[in-house]
Design a protein around this motif. Structure first.
Motif, PDB file in Angstrom:
ATOM      1  N   UNK A  62       0.816  -1.217   0.000  1.00  0.00           N
ATOM      2  CA  UNK A  62       0.000   0.000   0.000  1.00  0.00           C
ATOM      3  C   UNK A  62       0.846   1.261   0.000  1.00  0.00           C
ATOM      4  N   UNK A  63       1.937   1.271   0.794  1.00  0.00           N
ATOM      5  CA  UNK A  63       2.768   2.464   0.919  1.00  0.00           C
ATOM      6  C   UNK A  63       4.233   2.075   0.776  1.00  0.00           C
ATOM      7  N   UNK A  64       5.079   3.053   0.390  1.00  0.00           N
ATOM      8  CA  UNK A  64       6.515   2.756   0.329  1.00  0.00           C
ATOM      9  C   UNK A  64       7.009   2.249   1.689  1.00  0.00           C
ATOM     10  N   UNK A  65       7.797   1.206   1.650  1.00  0.00           N
ATOM     11  CA  UNK A  65       8.326   0.600   2.865  1.00  0.00           C
ATOM     12  C   UNK A  65       7.541  -0.617   3.335  1.00  0.00           C
ATOM     13  N   UNK A  66       6.342  -0.818   2.798  1.00  0.00           N
ATOM     14  CA  UNK A  66       5.556  -1.993   3.172  1.00  0.00           C
ATOM     15  C   UNK A  66       6.231  -3.260   2.664  1.00  0.00           C
ATOM     16  N   UNK A  67       6.213  -4.281   3.486  1.00  0.00           N
ATOM     17  CA  UNK A  67       6.638  -5.613   3.041  1.00  0.00           C
ATOM     18  C   UNK A  67       5.356  -6.412   2.900  1.00  0.00           C
ATOM     19  N   UNK A  68       5.007  -6.715   1.668  1.00  0.00           N
ATOM     20  CA  UNK A  68       3.723  -7.352   1.401  1.00  0.00           C
ATOM     21  C   UNK A  68       3.893  -8.495   0.425  1.00  0.00           C
TER      22      UNK A  68
END
Length: 160
Positions: A62-68
């Motif tokens: 969803x956002x920069x930095x998310x680990x998904x």
């Protein structure tokens, strides 16, 4: 190919009541999860209203930095193929399952005293159900490529 697969069948009879069940099992197979590919990973904003898989909303970037696990949903208006992920081995998952294929409960009235007053020689009543449960290591929709239904059938068999 699975390490182990087969069918377990059970039939039990007590007086005039008969119960039978068939279970299919599979262990150690791998399957391509097309529901994960089509309905979670490769979905656009315009197709979200047709989707009922919550992983499409909650388990993605969803956002920069998310680990998904899944990439973001594309919000621009076009449904072009530019955003689609390629088919890859990350959609292949270990597929071990136990499925209830059929279950049946049957009562035979043959020989009952009340039948002597009728012209019936045999009377049997049964209820059966197909696909009564599915336990699987893969979270996948069933019925995408072919119709899926759970069916309940009642049967009355009489012989005069």
């Amino acid at each position: 190919r699975p390490d182990l697969e087969g069918i377990i069948g059970l039939t039990a009879r007590y007086k005039k009541l008969t119960f039978s069940a068939n279970l299919r099992y599979c262990m150690g197979a791998y399957s391509y999860n097309s529901a994960l590919f089509n309905k979670v990973e490769n979905i656009s904003q315009s197709k979200m209203i047709y989707n009922q898989d919550k992983r499409a909303l909650y388990d993605r970037w969803k956002q920069p930095g998310d680990i998904a696990r899944f990439k973001r949903i594309f919000y621009y208006g076009s449904d072009t193929m530019d955003y689609m992920s390629a088919v890859s081995s990350r959609f292949i998952q270990k597929d071990s399952y136990l499925r209830g294929e059929s279950i049946k409960l049957m009562w035979n009235f043959t020989g009952d005293k009340w039948m002597e007053s009728t012209k019936l020689k045999d009377l049997t009543v049964s209820v059966s159900m197909a696909d009564f449960f599915n336990l699987s290591t893969i979270r996948m929709e069933r019925g995408i490529d072919y119709p899926f239904q759970r069916s309940v059938v009642a049967n009355l068999s009489a012989r005069f």
